[in-house]
Motif scaffolding. Structure first.
Motif, mmCIF file in Angstrom:
data_model
loop_
_atom_site.group_PDB
_atom_site.id
_atom_site.type_symbol
_atom_site.label_atom_id
_atom_site.label_comp_id
_atom_site.label_asym_id
_atom_site.label_seq_id
_atom_site.Cartn_x
_atom_site.Cartn_y
_atom_site.Cartn_z
ATOM 1 N N THR A 68 0.837 -1.203 0.000
ATOM 2 C CA THR A 68 0.000 0.000 0.000
ATOM 3 C C THR A 68 0.870 1.250 0.000
ATOM 4 N N MET A 69 1.880 1.277 0.846
ATOM 5 C CA MET A 69 2.769 2.439 0.918
ATOM 6 C C MET A 69 3.539 2.627 -0.393
ATOM 7 N N VAL A 70 4.048 1.530 -0.955
ATOM 8 C CA VAL A 70 4.791 1.609 -2.209
ATOM 9 C C VAL A 70 3.883 2.148 -3.314
ATOM 10 N N ILE A 71 2.667 1.634 -3.401
ATOM 11 C CA ILE A 71 1.731 2.078 -4.433
ATOM 12 C C ILE A 71 1.296 3.513 -4.191
ATOM 13 N N ASP A 72 1.100 3.894 -2.930
ATOM 14 C CA ASP A 72 0.782 5.295 -2.613
ATOM 15 C C ASP A 72 1.847 6.224 -3.193
ATOM 16 N N ASN A 73 3.111 5.875 -2.982
ATOM 17 C CA ASN A 73 4.210 6.720 -3.471
ATOM 18 C C ASN A 73 4.285 6.722 -4.994
ATOM 19 N N LEU A 74 4.054 5.581 -5.614
ATOM 20 C CA LEU A 74 4.037 5.537 -7.079
ATOM 21 C C LEU A 74 2.881 6.377 -7.625
ATOM 22 N N GLU A 75 1.760 6.343 -6.936
ATOM 23 C CA GLU A 75 0.596 7.128 -7.373
ATOM 24 C C GLU A 75 0.870 8.628 -7.218
ATOM 25 N N LYS A 76 1.502 9.016 -6.120
ATOM 26 C CA LYS A 76 1.862 10.422 -5.910
ATOM 27 C C LYS A 76 2.783 10.929 -7.019
ATOM 28 N N ASN A 77 3.630 10.040 -7.529
ATOM 29 C CA ASN A 77 4.568 10.411 -8.602
ATOM 30 C C ASN A 77 3.959 10.262 -9.990
ATOM 31 N N GLY A 78 2.671 9.906 -10.044
ATOM 32 C CA GLY A 78 1.979 9.820 -11.321
ATOM 33 C C GLY A 78 2.348 8.610 -12.170
ATOM 34 N N LEU A 79 2.886 7.561 -11.538
ATOM 35 C CA LEU A 79 3.332 6.388 -12.284
ATOM 36 C C LEU A 79 2.281 5.274 -12.351
ATOM 37 N N VAL A 80 1.376 5.256 -11.372
ATOM 38 C CA VAL A 80 0.274 4.291 -11.362
ATOM 39 C C VAL A 80 -1.000 5.002 -10.936
ATOM 40 N N ARG A 81 -2.127 4.344 -11.189
ATOM 41 C CA ARG A 81 -3.407 4.843 -10.683
ATOM 42 C C ARG A 81 -4.224 3.643 -10.236
ATOM 43 N N ARG A 82 -5.047 3.883 -9.244
ATOM 44 C CA ARG A 82 -5.947 2.840 -8.745
ATOM 45 C C ARG A 82 -7.331 3.077 -9.330
ATOM 46 N N LYS A 83 -7.965 1.984 -9.723
ATOM 47 C CA LYS A 83 -9.357 2.041 -10.180
ATOM 48 C C LYS A 83 -10.129 0.990 -9.411
ATOM 49 N N ARG A 84 -11.363 1.308 -9.073
ATOM 50 C CA ARG A 84 -12.208 0.317 -8.403
ATOM 51 C C ARG A 84 -12.404 -0.882 -9.319
ATOM 52 N N ASN A 85 -12.338 -2.048 -8.723
ATOM 53 C CA ASN A 85 -12.617 -3.275 -9.451
ATOM 54 C C ASN A 85 -14.112 -3.314 -9.735
ATOM 55 N N GLU A 86 -14.476 -3.365 -10.987
ATOM 56 C CA GLU A 86 -15.894 -3.325 -11.338
ATOM 57 C C GLU A 86 -16.630 -4.574 -10.874
ATOM 58 N N ALA A 87 -15.940 -5.709 -10.826
ATOM 59 C CA ALA A 87 -16.578 -6.957 -10.390
ATOM 60 C C ALA A 87 -16.770 -6.988 -8.873
ATOM 61 N N ASP A 88 -15.885 -6.353 -8.147
ATOM 62 C CA ASP A 88 -15.974 -6.320 -6.684
ATOM 63 C C ASP A 88 -15.462 -4.970 -6.214
ATOM 64 N N ARG A 89 -16.374 -4.065 -5.935
ATOM 65 C CA ARG A 89 -16.039 -2.665 -5.654
ATOM 66 C C ARG A 89 -15.252 -2.473 -4.360
ATOM 67 N N ARG A 90 -15.069 -3.520 -3.574
ATOM 68 C CA ARG A 90 -14.264 -3.393 -2.351
ATOM 69 C C ARG A 90 -12.776 -3.290 -2.673
ATOM 70 N N PHE A 91 -12.390 -3.710 -3.867
ATOM 71 C CA PHE A 91 -10.983 -3.784 -4.228
ATOM 72 C C PHE A 91 -10.632 -2.798 -5.329
ATOM 73 N N TYR A 92 -9.369 -2.403 -5.312
ATOM 74 C CA TYR A 92 -8.829 -1.545 -6.365
ATOM 75 C C TYR A 92 -7.914 -2.367 -7.257
ATOM 76 N N ILE A 93 -7.904 -2.008 -8.520
ATOM 77 C CA ILE A 93 -6.962 -2.576 -9.481
ATOM 78 C C ILE A 93 -5.954 -1.472 -9.794
ATOM 79 N N VAL A 94 -4.684 -1.821 -9.788
ATOM 80 C CA VAL A 94 -3.612 -0.856 -10.023
ATOM 81 C C VAL A 94 -3.192 -0.944 -11.489
#
Length: 143
Positions: A68-94
């Motif tokens: 989570t922390m690694v992905i947070d930092n990658l997202e802050k740097n604009g390298l990844v984005r999280r999207k809600r999983n359409e099949a199960d909205r509890r989860f994010y797909i990176v």
């Protein structure tokens, strides 16, 4: 006990080899501003496509909290984005962003070349054998 002595010696040799190889291969990352873990996440997404955080954690063998922390930092740097999983909205797909894709596409090929060059000390058959032995050892503790 000879079995313990052999096992300890083998363990130390394995760990030293892995640490030495990892240090040599990841030396180039300092110029990218990425940590080894950030690179591993980008590489997984590059090779496998969008993944959930849990899948990423399994692929790079890290706990979900650390991921989570690694992905947070990658997202802050604009390298990844999280999207809600359409099949199960509890989860994010990176997903890789365009910026993340361009970066990993630029740095992964030289990284793969470094690995190949470093492992040339072993023959192809030795690399295959080492791969099988590492897999066997890695899976031995799983139930």
């Amino acid at each position: 006990n000879q079995n313990e002595i052999r096992a300890l010696k083998t363990y130390v040799q394995l760990m030293r080899a892995a640490e030495s190889l990892t240090a040599r291969i990841h030396r180039h990352l300092s110029s990218t501003g990425l940590t080894i873990r950030q690179f591993a996440v980008l590489e997984a997404l590059y090779q496998l496509g969008p993944l959930s955080q849990r899948e990423i954690g399994k692929k790079i063998l890290r706990s979900s909290g650390n991921i989570t922390m690694v992905i947070d930092n990658l997202e802050k740097n604009g390298l990844v984005r999280r999207k809600r999983n359409e099949a199960d909205r509890r989860f994010y797909i990176v997903h890789l962003t365009d910026k993340g894709y361009r970066l990993i596409k630029k740095i992964f090929p030289p990284h793969a070349t470094l690995i190949a060059e470093d492992l040339e000390v072993l023959t192809a058959a030795e690399q295959d054998t080492l791969g099988r032995l590492c897999k066997k050892l890695g899976l031995s503790g799983e139930s």
